[in-house]
Design an enzyme around this catalytic site. Structure first.
Site, short mmCIF file in Angstrom:
data_model
loop_
_atom_site.label_atom_id
_atom_site.label_comp_id
_atom_site.label_asym_id
_atom_site.label_seq_id
_atom_site.Cartn_x
_atom_site.Cartn_y
_atom_site.Cartn_z
N ASP A 41 0.85 -1.19 0.00
CA ASP A 41 0.00 0.00 0.00
C ASP A 41 0.88 1.24 0.00
O ASP A 41 1.91 1.29 0.67
CB ASP A 41 -0.91 0.00 1.24
CG ASP A 41 -2.07 0.97 1.10
OD1 ASP A 41 -3.21 0.52 0.94
OD2 ASP A 41 -1.82 2.20 1.13
N ILE A 42 0.46 2.26 -0.74
CA ILE A 42 1.24 3.49 -0.86
C ILE A 42 1.26 4.30 0.44
O ILE A 42 2.17 5.11 0.66
CB ILE A 42 0.70 4.35 -2.05
CG1 ILE A 42 1.77 5.29 -2.57
CG2 ILE A 42 -0.57 5.09 -1.65
CD1 ILE A 42 1.40 5.94 -3.90
N ASN A 99 -12.92 -3.42 2.24
CA ASN A 99 -13.91 -2.35 2.39
C ASN A 99 -14.89 -2.40 1.22
O ASN A 99 -14.48 -2.54 0.07
CB ASN A 99 -13.20 -1.00 2.43
CG ASN A 99 -12.31 -0.86 3.64
OD1 ASN A 99 -12.64 -1.33 4.71
ND2 ASN A 99 -11.16 -0.23 3.47
N GLY A 105 -15.96 2.51 3.67
CA GLY A 105 -14.73 3.29 3.50
C GLY A 105 -13.96 2.93 2.23
O GLY A 105 -12.78 3.23 2.12
N HIS A 112 -10.30 -5.28 -3.66
CA HIS A 112 -8.97 -5.53 -3.10
C HIS A 112 -9.10 -5.95 -1.65
O HIS A 112 -10.03 -5.57 -0.96
CB HIS A 112 -8.08 -4.28 -3.20
CG HIS A 112 -8.69 -3.05 -2.63
ND1 HIS A 112 -9.64 -2.31 -3.30
CD2 HIS A 112 -8.51 -2.42 -1.44
CE1 HIS A 112 -10.01 -1.28 -2.56
NE2 HIS A 112 -9.34 -1.32 -1.42
N HIS A 114 -6.96 -5.90 1.92
CA HIS A 114 -5.82 -5.38 2.67
C HIS A 114 -5.29 -6.50 3.57
O HIS A 114 -6.08 -7.18 4.25
CB HIS A 114 -6.24 -4.24 3.60
CG HIS A 114 -6.80 -3.03 2.91
ND1 HIS A 114 -6.10 -1.84 2.82
CD2 HIS A 114 -8.00 -2.81 2.32
CE1 HIS A 114 -6.85 -0.94 2.20
NE2 HIS A 114 -8.01 -1.50 1.88
P1 5GP Z 1 -9.90 1.30 0.28
O1 5GP Z 1 -10.26 2.40 1.22
O2 5GP Z 1 -10.48 1.49 -1.11
O3 5GP Z 1 -10.17 -0.06 0.83
O4 5GP Z 1 -8.31 1.36 0.17
C1 5GP Z 1 -7.60 1.85 -0.92
C2 5GP Z 1 -6.14 1.75 -0.58
O5 5GP Z 1 -5.38 1.97 -1.74
C3 5GP Z 1 -5.66 2.78 0.47
O6 5GP Z 1 -5.11 2.09 1.58
C4 5GP Z 1 -4.63 3.60 -0.29
O7 5GP Z 1 -3.53 3.99 0.51
C5 5GP Z 1 -4.21 2.66 -1.42
N1 5GP Z 1 -3.76 3.33 -2.63
C6 5GP Z 1 -4.38 4.36 -3.26
N2 5GP Z 1 -3.70 4.72 -4.36
C7 5GP Z 1 -2.62 3.88 -4.43
C8 5GP Z 1 -1.54 3.74 -5.36
O8 5GP Z 1 -1.41 4.47 -6.36
N3 5GP Z 1 -0.64 2.77 -5.12
C9 5GP Z 1 -0.73 1.94 -4.02
N4 5GP Z 1 0.22 1.02 -3.88
N5 5GP Z 1 -1.74 2.04 -3.13
C10 5GP Z 1 -2.66 3.00 -3.34
#
Ligand code: 5GP
Length: 135
Positions: A41-42, A99, A105, A112, A114
């Site tokens: 994760d970024i 999520n 969220g 995806h 986590h």
């Molecule tokens: P969500 O809230 O949709 O479950 O989580 C999305 C996740 O994607 C977040 O934890 C966010 O930090 C990660 N994320 C968003 N953009 C990027 C990206 O460009 N590269 C990576 N590696 N992670 C990302």
């Protein structure tokens, strides 16, 4: 068992994970196979914070469960387990989170999972109201 396709938003091919899958954006890859791609994760929220995504156009876990072929579902979840194992998380344990939608969220609308590891997680998951708080 068949599952009705859920009401959901349409898949947007410009989402950031679709762009990573197409190689248009970089990622710190930890695993790839025919069904999945896993990368760091970024903005990590734990010492280990890895995302596992399926190689297909699925908006959410419900969309994935309803529409993905069985071999994809099995292959994807085996990849989640393999990634956690290969990262050395099995002995101490880890948390997996998916999520779904605005209340969940979800920010990126490509399904995806986590994987959080490397520290003890709070027992409380999110700031969820207690059942008896609900009106
Ligand atoms: P969500 O809230 O949709 O479950 O989580 C999305 C996740 O994607 C977040 O934890 C966010 O930090 C990660 N994320 C968003 N953009 C990027 C990206 O460009 N590269 C990576 N590696 N992670 C990302």
């Amino acid at each position: 068992m068949s599952v009705d396709a859920p009401m959901t938003v349409a898949y947007d091919r410009s989402n950031v994970f679709a762009r990573i899958l197409r190689g248009e954006l970089p990622c710190k890859k930890v695993h790839e196979d025919e069904f999945s791609l896993a990368f760091h994760d970024i903005a990590p929220l734990a010492p280990v914070h890895v995302l596992v995504i399926p190689k297909g156009e699925y908006v959410s876990q419900a969309d994935f469960g309803a529409k993905a072929p069985p071999e994809m579902i099995v292959g994807f979840w085996r990849a989640v387990s393999k990634v956690a194992h290969d990262l050395g998380l099995d002995p101490e344990g880890y948390r997996i989170v998916a999520n779904h939608g605005p209340n969940g969220g979800q920010l990126v609308f490509h399904f995806h999972v986590h994987i959080f590891g490397g520290r003890t997680m709070s027992h409380a998951m999110g700031s969820m109201p207690k059942p008896d708080d609900a009106g």
